[in-house]
Write a protein that holds these residues in place. Structure first.
Motif, PDB file in Angstrom:
ATOM      1  N   ALA A   1       0.838  -1.213   0.000  1.00 20.61           N
ATOM      2  CA  ALA A   1       0.000   0.000   0.000  1.00 20.61           C
ATOM      3  C   ALA A   1       0.867   1.254   0.000  1.00 20.61           C
ATOM      4  O   ALA A   1       1.858   1.334   0.722  1.00 20.61           O
ATOM      5  N   PHE A   2       0.498   2.242  -0.815  1.00 17.28           N
ATOM      6  CA  PHE A   2       1.250   3.486  -0.915  1.00 17.28           C
ATOM      7  C   PHE A   2       0.467   4.671  -0.374  1.00 17.28           C
ATOM      8  O   PHE A   2       0.913   5.812  -0.460  1.00 17.28           O
ATOM      9  N   GLU A   3      -0.743   4.428   0.154  1.00 20.64           N
ATOM     10  CA  GLU A   3      -1.561   5.502   0.688  1.00 20.64           C
ATOM     11  C   GLU A   3      -1.996   5.180   2.107  1.00 20.64           C
ATOM     12  O   GLU A   3      -1.993   4.026   2.526  1.00 20.64           O
ATOM     13  N   GLY A   4      -2.382   6.227   2.863  1.00 17.14           N
ATOM     14  CA  GLY A   4      -2.793   6.011   4.253  1.00 17.14           C
ATOM     15  C   GLY A   4      -1.584   5.943   5.166  1.00 17.14           C
ATOM     16  O   GLY A   4      -0.562   6.604   4.919  1.00 17.14           O
ATOM     17  N   ASN A   5      -1.667   5.135   6.195  1.00 21.22           N
ATOM     18  CA  ASN A   5      -0.579   5.003   7.169  1.00 21.22           C
ATOM     19  C   ASN A   5       0.501   4.095   6.598  1.00 21.22           C
ATOM     20  O   ASN A   5       0.615   2.918   6.963  1.00 21.22           O
ATOM     21  N   THR A   6       1.305   4.646   5.697  1.00 22.60           N
ATOM     22  CA  THR A   6       2.318   3.858   4.985  1.00 22.60           C
ATOM     23  C   THR A   6       3.645   4.605   4.920  1.00 22.60           C
ATOM     24  O   THR A   6       3.709   5.815   5.123  1.00 22.60           O
ATOM     25  N   GLY A   7       4.701   3.867   4.582  1.00 20.34           N
ATOM     26  CA  GLY A   7       6.015   4.481   4.388  1.00 20.34           C
ATOM     27  C   GLY A   7       6.027   5.493   3.265  1.00 20.34           C
ATOM     28  O   GLY A   7       6.548   6.607   3.423  1.00 20.34           O
ATOM     29  N   PRO A   8       5.450   5.171   2.088  1.00 22.87           N
ATOM     30  CA  PRO A   8       5.421   6.137   0.986  1.00 22.87           C
ATOM     31  C   PRO A   8       4.697   7.434   1.348  1.00 22.87           C
ATOM     32  O   PRO A   8       5.086   8.505   0.888  1.00 22.87           O
ATOM     33  N   TYR A   9       3.651   7.350   2.166  1.00 20.35           N
ATOM     34  CA  TYR A   9       2.944   8.567   2.579  1.00 20.35           C
ATOM     35  C   TYR A   9       3.880   9.474   3.389  1.00 20.35           C
ATOM     36  O   TYR A   9       3.892  10.698   3.203  1.00 20.35           O
ATOM     37  N   LEU A  10       4.673   8.878   4.270  1.00 18.87           N
ATOM     38  CA  LEU A  10       5.618   9.675   5.064  1.00 18.87           C
ATOM     39  C   LEU A  10       6.712  10.253   4.168  1.00 18.87           C
ATOM     40  O   LEU A  10       7.138  11.397   4.363  1.00 18.87           O
ATOM     41  N   LEU A  11       7.165   9.468   3.190  1.00 18.02           N
ATOM     42  CA  LEU A  11       8.164   9.978   2.250  1.00 18.02           C
ATOM     43  C   LEU A  11       7.589  11.159   1.467  1.00 18.02           C
ATOM     44  O   LEU A  11       8.284  12.144   1.224  1.00 18.02           O
ATOM     45  N   TYR A  12       6.325  11.040   1.078  1.00 23.10           N
ATOM     46  CA  TYR A  12       5.691  12.122   0.326  1.00 23.10           C
ATOM     47  C   TYR A  12       5.624  13.397   1.160  1.00 23.10           C
ATOM     48  O   TYR A  12       5.846  14.504   0.638  1.00 23.10           O
ATOM     49  N   THR A  13       5.329  13.261   2.451  1.00 19.11           N
ATOM     50  CA  THR A  13       5.287  14.434   3.327  1.00 19.11           C
ATOM     51  C   THR A  13       6.654  15.099   3.388  1.00 19.11           C
ATOM     52  O   THR A  13       6.777  16.328   3.327  1.00 19.11           O
ATOM     53  N   TYR A  14       7.703  14.280   3.503  1.00 17.09           N
ATOM     54  CA  TYR A  14       9.075  14.823   3.540  1.00 17.09           C
ATOM     55  C   TYR A  14       9.392  15.541   2.223  1.00 17.09           C
ATOM     56  O   TYR A  14       9.936  16.652   2.226  1.00 17.09           O
ATOM     57  N   VAL A  15       9.047  14.908   1.105  1.00 16.41           N
ATOM     58  CA  VAL A  15       9.301  15.499  -0.214  1.00 16.41           C
ATOM     59  C   VAL A  15       8.539  16.815  -0.378  1.00 16.41           C
ATOM     60  O   VAL A  15       9.047  17.787  -0.948  1.00 16.41           O
ATOM     61  N   ARG A  16       7.334  16.840   0.153  1.00 18.22           N
ATOM     62  CA  ARG A  16       6.495  18.048   0.086  1.00 18.22           C
ATOM     63  C   ARG A  16       7.190  19.220   0.771  1.00 18.22           C
ATOM     64  O   ARG A  16       7.179  20.347   0.273  1.00 18.22           O
ATOM     65  N   ILE A  17       7.820  18.941   1.911  1.00 21.90           N
ATOM     66  CA  ILE A  17       8.519  20.004   2.639  1.00 21.90           C
ATOM     67  C   ILE A  17       9.737  20.481   1.861  1.00 21.90           C
ATOM     68  O   ILE A  17      10.035  21.678   1.814  1.00 21.90           O
ATOM     69  N   GLN A  18      10.457  19.534   1.236  1.00 24.37           N
ATOM     70  CA  GLN A  18      11.616  19.929   0.435  1.00 24.37           C
ATOM     71  C   GLN A  18      11.204  20.832  -0.713  1.00 24.37           C
ATOM     72  O   GLN A  18      11.922  21.764  -1.091  1.00 24.37           O
ATOM     73  N   SER A  19      10.005  20.565  -1.259  1.00 25.63           N
ATOM     74  CA  SER A  19       9.492  21.395  -2.344  1.00 25.63           C
ATOM     75  C   SER A  19       9.228  22.824  -1.866  1.00 25.63           C
ATOM     76  O   SER A  19       9.475  23.795  -2.592  1.00 25.63           O
ATOM     77  N   ILE A  20       8.736  22.960  -0.643  1.00 25.13           N
ATOM     78  CA  ILE A  20       8.491  24.295  -0.069  1.00 25.13           C
ATOM     79  C   ILE A  20       9.792  25.089  -0.017  1.00 25.13           C
ATOM     80  O   ILE A  20       9.837  26.270  -0.374  1.00 25.13           O
ATOM     81  N   PHE A  21      10.863  24.428   0.412  1.00 21.87           N
ATOM     82  CA  PHE A  21      12.145  25.127   0.542  1.00 21.87           C
ATOM     83  C   PHE A  21      12.772  25.433  -0.819  1.00 21.87           C
ATOM     84  O   PHE A  21      13.443  26.452  -0.975  1.00 21.87           O
ATOM     85  N   ARG A  22      12.545  24.564  -1.801  1.00 24.84           N
ATOM     86  CA  ARG A  22      13.041  24.869  -3.143  1.00 24.84           C
ATOM     87  C   ARG A  22      12.368  26.139  -3.677  1.00 24.84           C
ATOM     88  O   ARG A  22      13.025  27.011  -4.246  1.00 24.84           O
ATOM     89  N   LYS A  23      11.064  26.232  -3.468  1.00 23.22           N
ATOM     90  CA  LYS A  23      10.336  27.427  -3.920  1.00 23.22           C
ATOM     91  C   LYS A  23      10.764  28.659  -3.134  1.00 23.22           C
ATOM     92  O   LYS A  23      10.873  29.756  -3.695  1.00 23.22           O
ATOM     93  N   ALA A  24      11.016  28.482  -1.838  1.00 24.38           N
ATOM     94  CA  ALA A  24      11.460  29.611  -1.005  1.00 24.38           C
ATOM     95  C   ALA A  24      12.801  30.150  -1.497  1.00 24.38           C
ATOM     96  O   ALA A  24      13.012  31.369  -1.555  1.00 24.38           O
ATOM     97  N   ARG A  25      13.706  29.235  -1.858  1.00 25.96           N
ATOM     98  CA  ARG A  25      15.018  29.673  -2.369  1.00 25.96           C
ATOM     99  C   ARG A  25      14.874  30.349  -3.721  1.00 25.96           C
ATOM    100  O   ARG A  25      15.556  31.346  -4.008  1.00 25.96           O
TER     101      ARG A  25
END
Length: 249
Positions: free
Chosen positions: A121-145
């Motif tokens: 499973a890649f959705e819900g309480n899963t490892g990929p969901y947590l990875l996606y959250t981390y990636v989402r934050i990195q995207s925020i900082f890329r846009k900020a820079r």
């Protein structure tokens, strides 16, 4: 770390080791701690344990291959511009995260029935969901820079005004206690539960509290700092579970 059916065996092994002096270090005042971390069994659809000796179990290599194929399809849909090499690397990382998290997120002492969809499973309480959250934050900082508004957030004063900011800060403050609890109880599912809660709390914060479009520079920097703290805790917590993070997915 061996299944619960071996509890008596290890009780005897540890008692023998102490009696023979193998558990005592030179200069120590007491024996080293010897602890068995029992775990439940992986059951087949018939409710019986997999017979590993007879080879009737699902092979890990097949599980990883299937997980990588599914992850590659999802990655291609989300980011069609990725190179084949990037897609392959991302698929492998996401696949391993899905498998490890699925296994570790259950209370280790409980039995569970093996299920392909559950493990992959890649959705819900899963490892990929947590990875996606981390990636989402990195995207925020890329846009900020890119917008030139990222400087100074690491030393910016924290400004906790909105309920979602407060809730995120409170969850972040619980991380040290969570690590200590996982180490004390030898129960990695506690870390999984915490990281899933953190990801959900961050998602609500992100929806209600604009980061790059905050009303003031001070508010933007304070929220970037909260984002950074969330990113660091996610990365460290996933590392404790043996799961690598990604900059893009």
């Amino acid at each position: 770390c061996v299944d619960a059916r071996q509890a008596l065996h290890f009780k005897q092994v540890f008692a023998t080791a102490k009696k023979a002096g193998f558990a005592h270090k030179d200069g120590a005042t007491e024996d080293s701690t010897l602890e068995h971390a029992p775990f439940g069994m992986v059951l087949g659809e018939d409710g019986r344990p997999f017979k590993t000796r007879s080879g009737e179990n699902v092979k890990l290599s097949d599980l990883i291959d299937e997980a990588e194929e599914r992850a590659a399809v999802i990655s291609a849909e989300k980011n069609p511009d990725l190179t084949d090499e990037e897609r392959k690397r991302i698929a492998h990382t996401v696949a391993v995260a899905a498998l490890k998290y699925a296994d570790l997120s259950s209370d280790r002492i409980k039995d569970y029935v093996f299920d392909w969809d559950r493990m992959l499973a890649f959705e819900g309480n899963t490892g990929p969901y947590l990875l996606y959250t981390y990636v989402r934050i990195q995207s925020i900082f890329r846009k900020a820079r890119e917008q030139g508004v990222a400087d100074g957030y690491e030393s910016a004063p924290l400004s906790i005004n909105e309920p979602e900011e407060k809730q995120l800060a409170l969850v972040l403050l619980r991380y040290p206690a969570t690590v200590a609890s996982v180490a004390r109880t030898l129960e990695p599912h506690r870390m999984c539960g915490y990281l899933y809660e953190l990801a959900g709390t961050f998602s609500r914060f992100f929806e209600k509290c604009p980061v790059l479009k905050a009303d003031t520079d001070a508010s933007r920097l304070a929220r970037l700092r909260l984002c950074n703290l969330t990113s660091r805790v996610l990365e460290d917590g996933l590392d404790c579970l043996g799961i690598q993070t990604l900059e893009r997915m």
